[in-house]
Design an enzyme around this catalytic site. Structure first.
Site, mmCIF file in Angstrom:
data_model
loop_
_atom_site.group_PDB
_atom_site.id
_atom_site.type_symbol
_atom_site.label_atom_id
_atom_site.label_comp_id
_atom_site.label_asym_id
_atom_site.label_seq_id
_atom_site.Cartn_x
_atom_site.Cartn_y
_atom_site.Cartn_z
ATOM 1 N N HIS A 7 -14.401 4.998 37.493
ATOM 2 C CA HIS A 7 -15.038 5.936 36.567
ATOM 3 C C HIS A 7 -14.621 7.376 36.853
ATOM 4 C CE1 HIS A 7 -17.964 7.861 34.012
ATOM 5 N NE2 HIS A 7 -18.463 8.508 35.041
ATOM 6 N N HIS B 141 -14.166 7.283 29.030
ATOM 7 C CA HIS B 141 -14.787 6.000 28.705
ATOM 8 C C HIS B 141 -13.860 5.119 27.871
ATOM 9 C CE1 HIS B 141 -19.228 7.443 29.361
ATOM 10 N NE2 HIS B 141 -18.597 7.195 30.491
ATOM 11 N N ARG C 140 -26.969 19.812 27.691
ATOM 12 C CA ARG C 140 -26.684 18.693 28.585
ATOM 13 C C ARG C 140 -25.424 17.947 28.164
ATOM 14 N NH1 ARG C 140 -30.737 14.355 31.586
ATOM 15 N NH2 ARG C 140 -29.064 13.357 32.758
ATOM 16 N N GLU D 67 -30.763 15.538 26.298
ATOM 17 C CA GLU D 67 -29.538 15.804 25.565
ATOM 18 C C GLU D 67 -29.794 15.952 24.068
ATOM 19 O OE1 GLU D 67 -25.231 13.668 25.363
ATOM 20 O OE2 GLU D 67 -26.170 13.696 27.338
ATOM 21 N N ARG E 297 -43.508 -1.241 31.748
ATOM 22 C CA ARG E 297 -43.390 -0.004 30.980
ATOM 23 C C ARG E 297 -43.164 1.222 31.861
ATOM 24 N NH1 ARG E 297 -47.678 -2.525 27.809
ATOM 25 N NH2 ARG E 297 -46.753 -3.365 25.891
ATOM 26 N N ASN F 194 -20.733 15.868 29.645
ATOM 27 C CA ASN F 194 -19.837 14.794 29.216
ATOM 28 C C ASN F 194 -18.372 15.228 29.192
ATOM 29 O OD1 ASN F 194 -21.901 12.831 28.714
ATOM 30 N ND2 ASN F 194 -22.424 13.956 26.850
ATOM 31 N N GLU G 132 -16.116 14.472 39.639
ATOM 32 C CA GLU G 132 -17.356 15.004 39.079
ATOM 33 C C GLU G 132 -17.691 16.371 39.667
ATOM 34 O OE1 GLU G 132 -19.052 13.915 36.609
ATOM 35 O OE2 GLU G 132 -18.635 11.786 36.373
ATOM 36 N N HIS H 161 -15.594 12.708 29.619
ATOM 37 C CA HIS H 161 -16.142 11.357 29.543
ATOM 38 C C HIS H 161 -15.767 10.618 28.262
ATOM 39 C CE1 HIS H 161 -18.370 12.750 32.993
ATOM 40 N NE2 HIS H 161 -18.974 11.592 33.117
ATOM 41 N N LYS I 21 -26.170 20.764 37.918
ATOM 42 C CA LYS I 21 -26.716 19.710 37.069
ATOM 43 C C LYS I 21 -28.219 19.870 36.900
ATOM 44 C CE LYS I 21 -26.656 14.938 35.784
ATOM 45 N NZ LYS I 21 -26.073 13.593 35.961
ATOM 46 N N LYS J 143 -30.616 9.561 33.775
ATOM 47 C CA LYS J 143 -29.918 8.642 32.878
ATOM 48 C C LYS J 143 -29.729 7.311 33.589
ATOM 49 C CE LYS J 143 -27.284 11.649 29.780
ATOM 50 N NZ LYS J 143 -25.934 12.007 29.293
#
Length: 369
Positions: free
Chosen positions: A267, A253, A242, A237, A121, A246, A185, A249, A227, A143
């Site tokens: 990427h 993606h 936030r 987000e 956990r 993206n 980026e 993206h 960031k 993330k």
């Protein structure tokens, strides 16, 4: 060494940016380590360059690194490797108060961070990013995820690291293509929220890509600081703040999915092309001028990154690319938000975009010479 704090109350941590941090990794990490045995997960490419210096660092501090070396590449962000990593950490008797070290690029950081998030956990982890993309983006903000057949990063968790060591010297061993992909980026931070930084990159991008020390440190530190501010304001987000990260993206993606999340399109390359598409689509909606969209295209071109979707040689149409977007994790009540531009340095989240219009736009881009 530049130090950028990520302010999250009791879970705050530092991003340390400088040279030779991996050769000093044990001393940097020691305050967080409770045992002499230290689990480190990396990939074969990174191990070839950095296992010996890291071993030497830990031996100097009387610590014993324990290694799990995975295959390199996006395919490693899989269910199979998640099980492999968690089983290995359990065999290494990692406890909730321990820290796992993720040494590598975004793939390793995402995979190991997710394993740390779910192991008993949640145990601690430390990011040791070795690519530009990981240093300025994926290692910061918590993330973590793996990929599935349905899409990229659809299974994951928010789990912040306890420390990030961004060793600029590690970028000396990075292939030029990977360096350019990471630079996408860096460009993103200028395009979405800092016109002055965008102008600086327009003038100094070649020096950053050549790994000149002062421009490189400035680019990484500025990107990380941007960031960190956004993450501190909107960690999970839940607001649009936030979500601005993206930019590029959603388009990117979809392109990655169409190319099988393979080396055919990295990427960062997908993000670069996605930013160009976002700028052009913003111009199509009349929100920025064609001249600003062209400026974004020129800066992407100058970095040696893809700026024309037609050059990818895709055997698909706009509808197929739009269908990939239906699996996007940002889908909310049947609506997919897009990050678009009101100006260079001024991005916003649009929630009124029709995928039928995106389909038409992408068909036009696919037919472009």
């Amino acid at each position: 060494m530049a130090v950028v704090p990520v302010e999250l109350g009791g879970r705050s941590y530092e991003v340390r940016i400088g040279k030779d941090l991996l050769r000093d990794a044990a001393r940097q990490c020691a305050p967080l380590l409770r045992k002499s045995s230290v689990p480190i997960v990396t990939d074969a490419n990174v191990a070839r360059h950095w296992r010996e210096p890291v071993d030497t660092s830990f031996a100097r501090e009387g610590l014993e690194p324990r290694w799990l070396v995975l295959d390199p590449g996006e395919a490693s962000k899989s269910w199979e490797n998640l099980q492999r990593v968690t089983d290995w950490l359990l065999a290494e008797q990692v406890e909730r108060g321990d820290h796992v070290l993720a040494l590598g690029g975004g793939v390793i950081g995402d995979l190991v961070g997710f394993a740390a998030a779910i192991l008993k956990r949640g145990c601690g982890f430390i990011q040791l990013p070795t690519t530009l993309l990981a240093q300025v983006d994926s290692s910061v903000g918590g993330k973590t995820a793996i990929n599935t057949g349905a899409g990229k990063n659809l299974i994951g968790a928010f789990h912040q690291p306890s420390l990030v060591l961004a060793d600029l010297g590690a970028l000396a061993t990075l292939p030029d293509r990977e360096m350019r992909a990471g630079y996408a980026e860096v460009l993103k931070y200028g395009v979405l929220g800092d016109a002055q930084f965008f102008d600086w990159l327009s003038a100094h991008g070649a020096a950053v890509l050549a790994r000149e020390e002062a421009p490189l440190e400035h680019a990484v530190a500025t990107s990380v600081a941007a960031k960190a501010r956004i993450v501190a304001e909107d960690e999970r987000e839940t607001a649009d703040r936030r979500a601005l990260l993206n930019l590029g993206h959603t388009f990117g993606h979809a392109l990655e999915a169409e190319t099988g999340f393979s080396d055919r399109l990295l990427h960062g390359e997908a993000v670069a092309l996605g930013m160009v598409l976002a700028a052009r689509y913003s111009a199509r909606r009349g929100q920025i001028g064609d001249a600003d969209a062209e400026r974004v295209t020129r800066v992407v071109d100058a970095a040696g990154l893809p700026s024309e979707i037609a050059t990818l040689g895709l055997d698909c149409d706009g509808r197929r690319l739009a269908e990939h977007m239906l699996h996007d994790k940002k889908m909310d009540a049947g609506t997919l938000p897009f990050v678009l531009l009101q100006a260079i340095g001024d991005a916003y989240v649009a929630r009124d975009v029709e995928l039928t219009d995106i389909t038409e736009f992408l068909n036009e881009e696919l037919r472009a010479d």
